[in-house]
Design an enzyme around this catalytic site. Structure first.
Site, PDB file in Angstrom:
ATOM      1  N   GLU C  64       8.065  -3.600  11.355  1.00 15.05           N
ATOM      2  CA  GLU C  64       8.380  -2.415  12.154  1.00 15.05           C
ATOM      3  C   GLU C  64       7.890  -2.527  13.590  1.00 15.05           C
ATOM      4  O   GLU C  64       8.581  -2.116  14.523  1.00 15.05           O
ATOM      5  CB  GLU C  64       7.801  -1.154  11.503  1.00 15.05           C
ATOM      6  CG  GLU C  64       8.539  -0.715  10.238  1.00 15.05           C
ATOM      7  CD  GLU C  64       8.159  -1.506   8.994  1.00 15.05           C
ATOM      8  OE1 GLU C  64       7.249  -2.355   9.067  1.00 15.05           O
ATOM      9  OE2 GLU C  64       8.772  -1.271   7.939  1.00 15.05           O
ATOM     10  N   HIS C 133       5.764   8.522   1.919  1.00 16.25           N
ATOM     11  CA  HIS C 133       7.207   8.473   2.179  1.00 16.25           C
ATOM     12  C   HIS C 133       7.786   9.856   2.466  1.00 16.25           C
ATOM     13  O   HIS C 133       8.992  10.057   2.282  1.00 16.25           O
ATOM     14  CB  HIS C 133       7.958   7.896   0.969  1.00 16.25           C
ATOM     15  CG  HIS C 133       7.862   6.409   0.821  1.00 16.25           C
ATOM     16  ND1 HIS C 133       6.711   5.778   0.453  1.00 16.25           N
ATOM     17  CD2 HIS C 133       8.781   5.426   0.990  1.00 16.25           C
ATOM     18  CE1 HIS C 133       6.935   4.469   0.379  1.00 16.25           C
ATOM     19  NE2 HIS C 133       8.173   4.232   0.706  1.00 16.25           N
TER      20      HIS C 133
HETATM   21  C1  LIG Z   1       6.033  -0.764   5.957  1.00 11.04           C
HETATM   22  C2  LIG Z   1       7.181  -0.564   5.048  1.00 11.04           C
HETATM   23  N1  LIG Z   1       8.407  -0.915   5.446  1.00 11.04           N
HETATM   24  C3  LIG Z   1       9.463  -0.734   4.650  1.00 11.04           C
HETATM   25  C4  LIG Z   1       9.302  -0.193   3.397  1.00 11.04           C
HETATM   26  C5  LIG Z   1      10.507   0.053   2.489  1.00 11.04           C
HETATM   27  N2  LIG Z   1      10.485  -0.921   1.420  1.00 11.04           N
HETATM   28  C6  LIG Z   1       9.858  -0.681   0.260  1.00 11.04           C
HETATM   29  S1  LIG Z   1       9.828  -2.012  -0.736  1.00 11.04           S
HETATM   30  C7  LIG Z   1      10.695  -2.923   0.385  1.00 11.04           C
HETATM   31  C8  LIG Z   1      11.020  -4.341   0.080  1.00 11.04           C
HETATM   32  C9  LIG Z   1       9.773  -5.103  -0.161  1.00 11.04           C
HETATM   33  O1  LIG Z   1      10.082  -6.424  -0.440  1.00 11.04           O
HETATM   34  P1  LIG Z   1       9.016  -7.372  -1.090  1.00 11.04           P
HETATM   35  O2  LIG Z   1       7.756  -7.328  -0.283  1.00 11.04           O
HETATM   36  O3  LIG Z   1       9.654  -8.695  -1.238  1.00 11.04           O
HETATM   37  O4  LIG Z   1       8.669  -6.735  -2.489  1.00 11.04           O
HETATM   38  P2  LIG Z   1       9.655  -6.541  -3.725  1.00 11.04           P
HETATM   39  O5  LIG Z   1      10.284  -5.202  -3.565  1.00 11.04           O
HETATM   40  O6  LIG Z   1      10.641  -7.646  -3.715  1.00 11.04           O
HETATM   41  O7  LIG Z   1       8.766  -6.585  -4.922  1.00 11.04           O
HETATM   42  C10 LIG Z   1      10.980  -2.190   1.510  1.00 11.04           C
HETATM   43  C11 LIG Z   1      11.723  -2.681   2.689  1.00 11.04           C
HETATM   44  C12 LIG Z   1       8.007   0.179   3.026  1.00 11.04           C
HETATM   45  N3  LIG Z   1       7.754   0.756   1.842  1.00 11.04           N
HETATM   46  N4  LIG Z   1       6.963  -0.033   3.849  1.00 11.04           N
END
Ligand SMILES: Cc1ncc(C[n+]2csc(CCOP(=O)(O)OP(=O)(O)O)c2C)c(N)n1
Ligand SMILES: Cc1ncc(C[n+]2csc(CCOP(=O)(O)OP(=O)(O)O)c2C)c(N)n1
Ligand SMILES: [Mg+2]
Ligand SMILES: [Mg+2]
Lengths: 332, 343, 332, 343
Positions: C64, C133
């Protein structure tokens, strides 16, 4: 010099509070950028690293988000960190950890943890450091449940409120105006606390209440002294704590004086004065008001570099005088 | 500065360092002049600060001149840079007028920022300097954004992002380098490693020996260069720019150098030894080294050097005079420049 | 269906505004997490990537701070980025770029650049996504000179204000309440703008002014309809823009009704209602007030997961009814 | 789980994979049970969600069970973890009671967070789970802070920080790993690389092939492990823990795995192919693989497996029942837990 009237600077008072806490409790330690051998950008930690060693006066890399998060994690697991932001402006990098984690962790986990972290924010303008080194962002954190936010205005309060903050089981954010660091005042030796959440009437008066924060308390007192000569008797309330706000003291004062002026350095819109004003306007004190509620805050601009512009950007004593006269004279 | 001058020196000798193969004598003398201009500008600013003519704080890059000038040497005027709190050298190297820089430091309306920015925000947008920055690593994503513009708008520009060793531990560094790489943007990351972020040595702050070692984590080349060697810096810059212009993406250059002065005006210098400072000043001064090479190669003689110094001296005196005599901002303009005025 | 009364959802209205702007101007492009093939966490970008390609609907890594900074840099150098935060809560990671850079760049550089970036912040509670959130942080950005901050409450305004934001030379921050995304309303086709900085009187009335923001506008209108039956004639002002605030419209309304209630979802303390209240209390409208200025904001807690608790944490229609009755009945 | 069980299997065969040399049959069966418990728990939660008994959203780790259980296998109950939005598996692997997890998802006072946190904040502080986190990478610095406590307070604890591949592009990752390394803290970074951060593949988001490649930028070992192979994961975890306990600092483990379900409840699954999903489910299911090995080595037979499955089924049913019957929060308690109540 008599110990009871010993004078310390605001910076020394903070340093003494940290030293006392570190002596009394092994779990207390300091984290921040250049707080060790450099002594801190404003020399607040000074020589503490020599007394307590680099493990308890920890220089961090330039990593505000990570550093704040480490302090949060340490606080959740048994330590009592005091984290210094070199300038409060850099806390913009760490809002995630402050607001999403520190402030909410206890609540999100249903009370299963506490986060006894203290964070220190050197704030404010007046040093010619321009827009990215001069902000007053206490209103942001005052908007966040789970945090306590304080703004001590005197060396005495700085020491006592910091000691209260360290003893507090929840995250406490301390905004320290940089221009106060060199201000001297009486500071008792040894341990004492000044409660978080209590405003202080610095001067009693009948005609007008000025609620001021931080450095503005001193400007308000200066203005009050001048106004006395004009027959205007001003009560000056030092807010001291932004969250939780001491409504009772303010309301009692306004009921007495029937007039209110809020003075603060931060940008006027949505600054502390907005809350003080709104809190009074919705309270029983509304019926006592004999005049509009005045507000003097910073201009709606970033802080400029040019020193004359810079001064013109935040309330000065003449502005307070004019606003006070306006509120008192314009009315019966 | 010109992207590629006529390489007059190279016509005679082909084993010479890069700069002497690449640039004309006039260009090399101009580089020397800029290095002097930076140093004298900062000495002048320091002096004015001491005498209370400039307020606030400032961060001097004295000792780092070869890095600023070497990196900017192969840039075109259209190319852009983002700079740091220690940004006077970058600003001058990119072509700024010291008059308007002094005026800015004096808080005058003729300054580059009309007195609103001061040393920490010195900029010269017309010459491609998007500004110094008071936030460590704050300019890095901005540079990547400018590179995104260059790519999308097909301007052919390359953007150079200057930052210090301390900045390499900021999250912004990490995020920006990663995105620049995955999108193959025309940007060159230049870490001026002067050994310290304020009081904290790179050894105490950073888990790798060289900042350039981190380039691998972003799938880009990492180059270490002697930041006090003008030619070496210019060569690394040229290679990185060429790569960027070919559309192959970013490079991370680590320019190892040293600052002579304290971090800022409040530094007690407790974190490094006198000997260390002496050593750099005596044995590795970038201007002295460059000057000696120029003399050795017969590109300049003592009279020529004196002429450069004298011209610089004059420019500085005039700059300070201009600044002193320029007007202060009108208090009625207090609220200007916050928002864009309707055309 | 007649084009002039065509109904779109709030999310569709935003999408249409972005599509129109991208068609009209090559410099406009979108950045954000999962806004491409995923269509955005709330399906606001939807299928735009199919129409405009991945170079103009750019998925970013989860970064971000860097992403926002890239948008700022792009805006300074000729592009018109629209940056989506997946949830406004994650903007806590990017405050540095928003507040120290985007907001201040033009000022710090003495007017030599503009930063025409648009940032979108899906905000608010009601989705069971708990404390990290569900925040409403518009007051933070409203406190920052150099930014413009808007909160459209209807599909019509969402489209028109977003188009105004894209045309604006300065950084504009748009807070979109997630529960509004599915709300439908009339949205004209083609290009139109709704001015930034103008509040809208959604309902005229004589007894009480309610200044509401975002989703609370609809709750206020619902309450107003109910109160009509009780003989209480409520004027509802949709604030629409947090910064710069439309003082004139609010003051005119309060002068007419003599009573003011501010309703907003964010944490009450130091939320928008504080500023609205204080702005009125310091204005000429003070003399017209027949009752304290009421404020209904969110509870002083993080947003809880449990749905009942969650609802109880932000103002609901019955709360508005009670507050309105209180202000009107308690007084002559 | 025990740090080192009696290695009964190893007494007979020494060429076996790590887990069979290291752990007793009982311990291995317990590991299988936990993997089943995670899967059935998430299936149960998913079902309850579909039936409207659970609100909000949730992120299922079905397919990633070997990673959670393998990493936690060598941890002591005192060791701590931080977890993610996809944190049910970590929570169960660290010893949580599914009753209280279901209760949390149902928003009840008997839940681990008394109904305040829900799926995204599930925690079990008593068992060392400092909590899932709704902020990608938000838990990483917190884990480092917990490791700082362990070091300063000499508790001997090690902290494991779980995060996803998407998290590795956050600034918090960079800053936290650097500090953990320079201070040699007892922390293990576990990147569960399931190929996607929401819809964005690691190839599109990340400038290196393997997240573990970034370990070098922090001066720590980077280890890639097949995250669907229980033994391989446990072995990597054990080695990293041992290193941490010896005071040698952190390790970055990249556990390559896959999630079967969509990112969350709103996923249209447009960014990956059915074939890809099928392939992982059919050929690399972590439970099936582990179970087959256990059978092959004679550690468990079909009846034993049935017994495990049956026990898990029962635990899930009881958990849901418990959750359903637990009380909702008292509205009068609305303001509780914001601040620490005076003792
Ligand atoms: C700082 C932040 N940015 C965006 C999000 C929205 N978000 C939640 S999970 C996710 C994907 C995360 O990917 P990863 O770290 O690979 O974990 P996975 O979901 O694959 O277990 C996103 C973009 C968030 N929760 N926090
Ligand atoms: C985000 C942020 N953190 C801290 C500071 C305070 N600060 C200004 S310069 C500096 C040191 C920077 O070191 P480096 O990046 O190596 O640059 P150098 O000063 O050596 O040129 C620090 C800590 C800042 N300006 N911004
Ligand atoms: Mg440095
Ligand atoms: Mg992933």
């Amino acid at each position: 010099m008599d110990a009871s009237v010993r004078e310390l600077s605001y910076a020394q008072a903070i340093q003494e509070a940290m030293a006392l806490a570190m002596e009394a409790d092994e779990r207390v330690f300091l984290m921040g950028e250049d707080i060790g051998v450099y002594g801190g950008a404003f020399q607040v930690t000074g020589d503490l690293v020599e007394r307590f060693g680099p493990d308890r006066v920890m220089d961090t890399p330039i990593s505000e988000l990570g550093g704040a998060g480490i302090a949060v994690g340490a606080a959740m697991t048994g330590l009592l960190p005091i984290f210094e932001f070199q300038f409060s402006d850099f806390a913009t990098l760490a809002m995630e950890q402050i607001v999403n984690q520190a402030a909410k962790m206890r609540y999100m986990l249903g009370g299963e943890v506490s986060v006894p972290v203290v964070m220190r924010f050197p704030a404010g303008s007046g040093t010619g450091a321009a827009a990215q080194h001069s902000q007053s962002l206490e209103a942001w954190l005052g908007h966040v449940p789970g945090l306590k936010v304080i703004q001590p205005a005197t060396p005495y309060d700085a020491k006592g409120m910091l000691l209260a903050a360290i003893a507090d089981p929840d995250p406490v954010m301390i905004f320290e105006h940089k221009l106060l660091y060199k201000m001297k005042g009486p500071v008792p030796e040894g341990h004492y606390t000044v409660p978080i959440g209590k405003a202080e009437v610095r001067r009693e008066g009948r005609d007008l209440t000025i609620v001021a924060t931080s450095i503005m308390v001193h400007k308000a007192l200066e203005a009050a002294a001048a106004l006395q000569g004009e027959g205007i008797d001003v009560e000056v309330v030092d807010l001291r704590t932004v969250r939780p706000m001491d409504k009772a003291t303010i309301i009692a004062s306004v009921k007495k004086t029937s007039r209110l002026l809020c003075v603060y350095e931060a940008v006027k819109t949505l600054g502390i004065g907005a809350e003080v004003s709104a809190m009074v306007a919705e309270s029983e004190a509304f019926d006592y008001l004999d005049a509009p509620i005045g507000r003097l805050g910073g201009a709606e601009t970033p802080i400029p570099y040019n020193p004359e512009l810079e001064k013109a950007t935040v309330p000065q004593v003449p502005d307070i005088l004019a606003a006070a006269r306006d509120l008192v004279k314009g009315r019966s | 500065m010109a992207t590629a001058g006529k390489a007059v020196v190279a016509q005679q000798q082909t084993n010479l360092p890069f700069a002497y193969r690449q640039y004309s004598a006039a260009e090399l003398k101009e580089a020397l002049r800029k290095m002097y201009l930076i140093r004298r500008f900062e000495e002048g600013a320091e002096d004015a600060y001491m005498r209370g003519l400039i307020h606030g704080t400032m961060h001097l890059s004295i000792g780092q001149e070869a890095s600023a000038v070497g990196i900017c040497m192969p840039l075109s005027e259209d190319d852009q840079i983002t700079s740091t709190h220690r940004g006077h050298g970058h600003c001058i190297a990119k072509g700024a007028d010291v008059k308007r820089m002094f005026a800015e430091f004096f808080g005058k309306t003729t300054g580059y920022c009309k007195g609103r920015g001061g040393s920490m925000h010195i900029a010269d947008v017309a010459k491609g300097n998007l500004g110094a920055n008071g936030i460590v690593a704050g300019g890095i994503p901005i540079a990547v954004g400018a590179a995104l513009s260059a790519k999308k708008l097909r301007t052919g520009k390359v953007v150079v992002s200057f930052f210090g060793d301390g900045a390499n531990n900021e999250g912004a560094f990490h995020e920006a380098l990663n995105m620049a790489s995955i999108w193959s943007l025309p940007v060159v990351f230049v870490c001026e490693n002067n050994g310290y972020g304020m009081s904290t040595s790179i050894e105490r702050s950073t888990a790798v020996r060289s900042v350039a070692d981190r380039a691998a984590a972003y799938g880009m080349p990492g180059v270490v260069v002697d930041g006090n060697n003008f030619s070496a810096v210019a060569e690394a810059s040229q290679a990185a720019l060429a790569r960027a212009r070919r559309g192959e993406g970013p490079t991370l250059i680590e320019s190892k150098t040293y600052r002579y002065r304290g971090h800022s005006k409040s530094d007690r210098n407790r974190y490094r030894t006198k000997e260390e400072i002496e050593d750099w000043m005596t044995n590795r001064d970038p201007i002295a080294l460059f000057e000696a090479e120029l003399v050795e190669l017969g590109i300049i003689d003592q009279a020529g050097i004196e002429a450069v110094r004298e011209a610089v001296r004059k420019e500085i005196v005039e700059g300070i005079e201009f600044a002193k005599e320029s007007p202060m901002p009108d208090m009625a303009d207090r609220e200007r420049y916050v928002y864009t005025e309707a055309a």
